[in-house]
Design a protein around this motif. Structure first.
Motif, short mmCIF file in Angstrom:
data_model
loop_
_atom_site.label_atom_id
_atom_site.label_comp_id
_atom_site.label_asym_id
_atom_site.label_seq_id
_atom_site.Cartn_x
_atom_site.Cartn_y
_atom_site.Cartn_z
N ALA A 113 -9.46 -6.40 3.94
CA ALA A 113 -8.02 -5.48 2.99
C ALA A 113 -8.23 -4.16 3.06
N LEU A 114 -10.27 -4.17 1.74
CA LEU A 114 -10.04 -2.69 2.16
C LEU A 114 -10.59 -2.31 2.53
N ILE A 115 -11.99 -2.70 4.37
CA ILE A 115 -11.77 -2.52 5.42
C ILE A 115 -10.03 -1.33 5.55
N ASP A 116 -8.99 -2.36 5.56
CA ASP A 116 -7.82 -1.89 6.55
C ASP A 116 -7.68 -0.30 5.69
N ALA A 117 -7.47 -0.91 4.79
CA ALA A 117 -6.56 0.69 3.03
C ALA A 117 -7.55 1.65 3.25
N ALA A 118 -9.36 1.41 3.65
CA ALA A 118 -10.17 2.81 3.79
C ALA A 118 -9.25 3.85 4.80
N ALA A 119 -9.47 3.05 6.25
CA ALA A 119 -9.34 3.42 7.49
C ALA A 119 -8.06 2.64 8.31
N PRO A 120 -6.90 2.79 7.73
CA PRO A 120 -5.52 2.63 8.42
C PRO A 120 -5.55 2.53 9.47
N THR B 102 -7.02 -4.12 -4.76
CA THR B 102 -5.91 -2.96 -4.57
C THR B 102 -6.59 -2.38 -4.05
N PRO B 103 -6.21 -0.75 -3.64
CA PRO B 103 -6.33 0.28 -3.00
C PRO B 103 -7.18 1.05 -3.79
N ASP B 104 -7.05 1.22 -5.25
CA ASP B 104 -8.39 1.44 -6.09
C ASP B 104 -10.12 1.47 -5.48
N TYR B 105 -10.21 0.14 -4.99
CA TYR B 105 -11.24 -0.15 -4.92
C TYR B 105 -12.54 0.90 -3.30
N VAL B 106 -10.86 1.46 -2.72
CA VAL B 106 -11.25 2.64 -1.72
C VAL B 106 -11.01 3.80 -2.23
N ARG B 107 -11.10 4.47 -3.56
CA ARG B 107 -11.33 5.22 -3.93
C ARG B 107 -12.39 6.23 -4.19
N ALA B 108 -13.39 6.26 -3.40
CA ALA B 108 -14.66 6.96 -3.92
C ALA B 108 -15.66 8.45 -3.05
N LEU C 258 4.17 -2.33 1.37
CA LEU C 258 2.87 -1.78 1.89
C LEU C 258 2.94 -1.40 0.29
N ALA C 259 4.60 -0.59 -0.47
CA ALA C 259 4.51 -0.23 -1.00
C ALA C 259 5.03 -0.87 -2.57
N ALA C 260 6.38 -1.78 -2.04
CA ALA C 260 5.50 -3.44 -3.10
C ALA C 260 4.69 -4.25 -3.46
N LEU C 261 3.28 -3.31 -2.91
CA LEU C 261 2.22 -4.70 -3.63
C LEU C 261 1.97 -4.18 -4.54
N PRO C 262 1.29 -4.58 -5.57
CA PRO C 262 0.16 -4.28 -6.89
C PRO C 262 -0.77 -2.99 -6.46
N PRO C 263 -1.05 -2.28 -6.68
CA PRO C 263 -0.46 -2.05 -8.30
C PRO C 263 0.66 -1.38 -8.47
N ASN C 264 1.81 -1.44 -7.01
CA ASN C 264 3.19 -0.29 -7.73
C ASN C 264 3.62 -1.47 -8.75
N ARG C 265 4.98 -1.17 -8.74
CA ARG C 265 6.07 -1.85 -8.86
C ARG C 265 7.76 -1.72 -8.29
N VAL C 266 7.85 -2.94 -8.29
CA VAL C 266 9.62 -2.33 -7.83
C VAL C 266 10.87 -3.24 -8.47
N ASP C 267 11.53 -3.05 -8.30
CA ASP C 267 13.03 -3.18 -9.00
C ASP C 267 13.38 -4.71 -7.63
N LEU C 268 14.10 -5.33 -8.65
CA LEU C 268 14.93 -7.17 -8.10
C LEU C 268 15.48 -6.15 -6.68
N GLY C 269 16.33 -5.56 -6.78
CA GLY C 269 17.24 -4.89 -4.91
C GLY C 269 16.35 -4.57 -4.26
N GLU C 270 14.79 -4.44 -4.41
CA GLU C 270 13.72 -4.13 -3.32
C GLU C 270 13.07 -5.38 -2.64
N VAL C 271 13.10 -6.13 -3.78
CA VAL C 271 12.41 -7.31 -3.51
C VAL C 271 14.08 -8.10 -2.67
N CYS C 272 14.90 -8.23 -3.33
CA CYS C 272 16.11 -9.13 -2.62
C CYS C 272 15.74 -8.29 -1.43
#
Length: 376
Positions: A187-194, A236-242, A50-64
């Motif tokens: 996706a958005l339902i799960d993000a709002a109520a994980p 993205t999770p920005d959708y659930v910020r209200a 989840l931390a690697a998904l947009p809008p987050n950014r990760v380096d190639l080490g984490e992708v590997c």
């Protein structure tokens, strides 16, 4: 041929698996489902995904690291399934690169060598890339299975479609053959109520905020013509910020999924819709969808022998069988590719790679049976 299908979808919650024994006769592909299952991601790994998904950014080490760790998790899921002759692994999508409606690339990780090493079976993987290279969306690939399933529907069912309510919702229409992502599923339902709104209880307790719903429905994606595909890069999770009470927010996001899906069902004037995916088990979402899509009738894929929670894993088992026999697994009118393509790359197992003789003709119908619950 017994083929294991493995996939983790856009909900990123775990790995679905299905072992199907496929036989072809008289143009009909018969699949006996020997196993369906789900292996949740270990919490720490899911958090890293989840931390690697947009809008987050990760380096190639984490992708590997994720490529390795997810591959090992898929290998663990494969080891828990009954033995098979071939495995087809979707892996985990980390990014779906879309610009101006065109898919430029798609990234699924989960190194297949770990699966081959653990099980000794050859592995088909990286199944979306070839369709993208041919100008397609690389999604929804499940349209191939959907069209075969709908070919078996009685004539009295009228205009038919197949709906998958996963993290992203996708719809396949039988005539003319067409498929695309309609927008968010769960996706958005799960993000709002994980991790998810169990039984739709939060949405049922809330009230839909009409103003927020109208703003969400204004997203330009819904006005694009198919073929089209999307993912958590857009939703993205920005959708659930209200600034709403949680039940009202979840009710509104549930209504967003219901309205965007229902709009497409109405657009194609569908009479019968085969529904699958985790959202099919959400009674509040399904009630909203039925109300908005009336008079369309909904039937779960279970009624056609396909467990609603295991349909995509079964589809990837099918794709593995098709690839092993040299058959294309895409429908150009559904993905937008310039032609049908044989999908994936193959990682050999512990012995010499021996594939069946290529088949000259693809199946024209499919029949599924079995007692998958016994394999859970």
């Amino acid at each position: 041929m017994r083929v294991l299908g493995l996939i983790s979808g856009t909900s990123h919650d775990g790995i679905d698996s299905a072992v199907v024994d496929w036989t072809l006769g008289g143009g009909v592909l018969t699949g006996t489902i020997a196993h369906v299952g789900e292996r949740p991601y270990e919490p720490g790994l899911r958090a890293r995904i989840l931390a690697a998904l947009p809008p987050n950014r990760v380096d190639l080490g984490e992708v590997c690291a994720l490529d390795t760790l997810i591959g090992q998790a898929f290998a663990g899921a494969a080891a828990e399934a009954p033995p098979c002759e071939l495995i087809c692994s979707h892996g985990q999508t980390l990014f779906h690169w879309v610009e101006d409606g065109r898919v430029r690339g798609t990234l699924q990780v989960g190194q297949p060598a770990w699966i081959a090493e653990r099980t000794g079976a050859p592995v088909v993987s990286d199944v979306r890339a070839r369709d993208v290279a041919a100008g397609g969306q690389g999604a929804p690939l499940v349209s191939y299975l959907d069209l075969l399933l709908m070919a078996g529907l009685p004539a009295g069912r009228g205009r038919a479609g197949a709906l998958n309510l996963g993290g992203i919702a996708n719809l396949t229409v039988r005539e003319p053959a067409l498929a695309y992502d309609t927008g968010p599923g769960c996706a958005l339902i799960d993000a709002a109520a994980p991790p998810y709104d169990e039984d739709g209880a939060l949405a049922a307790a809330g009230a839909v905020d009409a103003g927020l719903l109208d703003r969400l429905l204004a997203d330009p994606y819904y006005r694009l013509d198919p073929p089209k595909s999307t993912g958590k890069e857009l939703f993205t999770p920005d959708y659930v910020r209200a600034e709403l009470p949680l039940p009202d927010l979840v009710a509104t996001l549930t209504a967003l999924t219901a309205e965007t899906v229902a709009a497409e069902i109405r657009r194609h004037r569908l009479d019968t819709v085969i529904v699958s995916g985790g959202g099919a088990r959400n009674p509040t979402l399904m009630d909203m969808l039925r109300a908005r899509a009336a008079p369309a009738a909904f039937v779960t894929s279970d009624a056609l022998g396909v467990p609603a929670d295991g349909k995509e894993a079964i589809a990837f088992s099918l794709f593995g069988w098709l690839t092993a026999h040299g058959l294309a697994a895409t429908v150009p009118s559904c993905t937008g590719a310039s032609g049908a393509r044989v999908l994936g790359t193959i990682t050999p197992g512990s012995g010499p790679l021996a594939l069946p003789e290529p088949l000259a003709e693809a199946p024209v119908a499919i029949r599924l049976s079995g007692s998958p619950a016994a394999g859970r």
